[in-house]
Design a protein around this motif. Sequence first.
Motif, short mmCIF file in Angstrom:
data_model
loop_
_atom_site.label_atom_id
_atom_site.label_comp_id
_atom_site.label_asym_id
_atom_site.label_seq_id
_atom_site.Cartn_x
_atom_site.Cartn_y
_atom_site.Cartn_z
N UNK A 193 0.86 -1.19 0.00
CA UNK A 193 0.00 0.00 0.00
C UNK A 193 0.89 1.23 0.00
N UNK A 194 1.02 1.94 -1.14
CA UNK A 194 1.93 3.10 -1.21
C UNK A 194 1.57 4.19 -0.20
N UNK A 195 0.30 4.38 0.09
CA UNK A 195 -0.10 5.43 1.04
C UNK A 195 0.46 5.13 2.44
N UNK A 196 0.35 3.88 2.88
CA UNK A 196 0.89 3.51 4.18
C UNK A 196 2.41 3.66 4.20
N UNK A 197 3.07 3.25 3.12
CA UNK A 197 4.54 3.33 3.07
C UNK A 197 5.02 4.78 3.16
N UNK A 198 4.43 5.66 2.36
CA UNK A 198 4.90 7.06 2.37
C UNK A 198 4.55 7.77 3.68
N UNK A 199 3.43 7.40 4.30
CA UNK A 199 3.11 7.98 5.60
C UNK A 199 4.13 7.53 6.65
N UNK A 200 4.51 6.24 6.63
CA UNK A 200 5.50 5.73 7.58
C UNK A 200 6.85 6.42 7.38
N UNK A 201 7.25 6.60 6.13
CA UNK A 201 8.52 7.28 5.84
C UNK A 201 8.47 8.73 6.33
N UNK A 202 7.34 9.39 6.12
CA UNK A 202 7.21 10.78 6.59
C UNK A 202 7.30 10.86 8.11
N UNK A 203 6.67 9.92 8.80
CA UNK A 203 6.74 9.90 10.27
C UNK A 203 8.17 9.64 10.74
N UNK A 204 8.87 8.72 10.07
CA UNK A 204 10.26 8.47 10.42
C UNK A 204 11.11 9.73 10.24
N UNK A 205 10.92 10.39 9.11
CA UNK A 205 11.68 11.61 8.85
C UNK A 205 11.38 12.69 9.87
N UNK A 206 10.12 12.82 10.26
CA UNK A 206 9.74 13.83 11.25
C UNK A 206 10.40 13.56 12.60
N UNK A 207 10.36 12.30 13.05
CA UNK A 207 10.95 11.96 14.35
C UNK A 207 12.45 12.19 14.34
N UNK A 208 13.12 11.70 13.29
CA UNK A 208 14.58 11.86 13.20
C UNK A 208 14.96 13.33 13.12
N UNK A 209 14.20 14.10 12.34
CA UNK A 209 14.49 15.52 12.22
C UNK A 209 14.32 16.28 13.53
N UNK A 210 13.24 15.97 14.24
CA UNK A 210 13.02 16.63 15.53
C UNK A 210 14.10 16.25 16.55
N UNK A 211 14.54 15.01 16.52
CA UNK A 211 15.61 14.59 17.45
C UNK A 211 16.91 15.33 17.15
N UNK A 212 17.13 15.63 15.88
CA UNK A 212 18.37 16.30 15.50
C UNK A 212 18.32 17.80 15.78
N UNK A 213 17.18 18.43 15.50
CA UNK A 213 17.12 19.89 15.57
C UNK A 213 16.31 20.42 16.75
N UNK A 214 15.46 19.60 17.33
CA UNK A 214 14.68 20.02 18.50
C UNK A 214 14.52 18.83 19.43
N UNK A 215 15.62 18.38 20.06
CA UNK A 215 15.60 17.13 20.84
C UNK A 215 14.64 17.14 22.02
#
Length: 573
Positions: A193-215
């Motif tokens: 399901x491409x929608x589930x995959x891209x949503x999961x990738x977006x969530x991963x990117x958001x968490x990693x980004x916040x940990x790096x720039x706003x821990x």
Amino acid sequence: MSHTSLSRAMSLASPSEKFADLFTPKLVTVWREGYTRAQFGADVVAGLTVAIVALPLSTAIAIASGASPQAGLFASAIGGFFVSALGGSRFQIGGPAGAFIVLVATTIEKFGYSGFVAATLMAGAFLLAIGYLRLGTYIKYIPHSVAVGFTAAIGLIIFTSQLHELFGLRLDHEPAAFLPKVEALWAARGTLNPQAFFLAVACLGLIVGLRAFAPRFPGLLAAVAFALVATWGLDLQIETIGSRFGALPQSLPAPSLPTLALADWWRLVPAALAIAVLGGIESLLSAVVADGMTGRRHRSNCELAAQGWANIASALFGGLCVTGAIARTATNIRAGAHGPVAGMLHAVMLLAFLMVAAPLASHIPLAALAAILTLVSWNMIERDQIAAILKSDRGEAVILLVTAGLTVFEDIIVGIAAGVTLGALIFMHKMAQVVAVETGEALFEEDRADATEEGGGADPDFLVYRIAGPFFFGAVNSVAATLDQIGRRPKIFVLDLSRVPLADGAAAHALHNFISRERKHGVKVILAGASRGVHRTLAAHGVNSRLVHFSPDVADARAYGDNHRIDKAIAET
């Protein structure tokens, strides 16, 4: 000053204290010290912070374990409250942990959820027995390489278990065993399901980004909120908690006992023992991490007894098994918690959320929870520790690989049992080599690590201690506790390792923590007389020339210490 030996201090620290003192919860200790309004305010903030982290994590772990999402929330709320209220650590946060996912899923698959609840009840009783009989001390005999290998294997298994949610795959049945799971996932690759995959990738990117720039920002909760909004706003056709499990309850169920035949209870004993042992290891490891971050000391047997009560309470309400959660405990400390009240408030806040916001939680996409567990699994694989073990000691490397391999491809109990057995055999082999070459004494003579203060002299700024005997995982707690009892901090501290024939990774970690703490107090630490093998092991685990000075013997350490004091005095003037 009288030069009290380290070995005498060890004997004084032996289990001769009163039962009431050993099992007094840290909550009582904090109240006796005087609990102020400002400290309560700090605990409120910390409790809220941890609750925000625990909310999506508890739900994700429950679903990955093959249980309902509310089972994870019940465990965090009920079990977490008892861990903090009765435990022997000031900062421990209890709840479901990623390390249990495979064990819980396997138990549910074999015995059903009622069987798992019964196993959790029995595990709680086992933990009570281990704690109150003061057997928790023996958990230290789990080698460091077993813990690292087991944790890495669980991380890999968790990641594999989340692939079907990350890619939105449709599976009629997902096996708990690793290889059949991989085969089932590959067979279902056409249902992506491409929608589930891209949503999961977006969530991963958001968490990693916040940990790096706003821990300090709650990245896990932000990812869940983002997924909720995206699913609603874009009308994504993906599975949610509600679509798979139905609406979450808005109240606690009535406590109840599972109804099983006596033969079924007996069949659950191995699973209950595995839950108890794994829970004990995980909780004490988390308590040690908290001690290292705060400079406090936990009471291990009191902590295990609290874990027992917490698991019994959680099981009575249908919750998952409970242990000390390292990531949530560290979050609690970083958020400024003062004591156990923070953990109790975290549990109350989770329960309040369940009662108020359960309808909203039903719309959380499973792909977002899979993204969270993907990061959990990645963090469980301690890459630096694995590299250090593989480089420093061939025997420990074999233990790590055997433990990890059997845990992944065979069974969690088999993996731990094989690792511990192999660790004991390799240790005995090392002892045989040391005895034959260096002492000529019989192999089964009394073998213990002790330490005696040597030659402190009249100089109050110079202190020398000697550790004698093999410095390995079985001796770490005794030596670390004794070092912590040193009554004064000199300017120069010499630790004589000339009579240490070998050291392992656990000893190196304990020494690293001790040296780092002393450095924060301005103490110059010198290691004297370390053999080439001991030096190599210490260096592989971070105890190197950047952290501490190595001298060939105590006399050279004294000369170096005198020069260091002179140089420091000149620099200060």
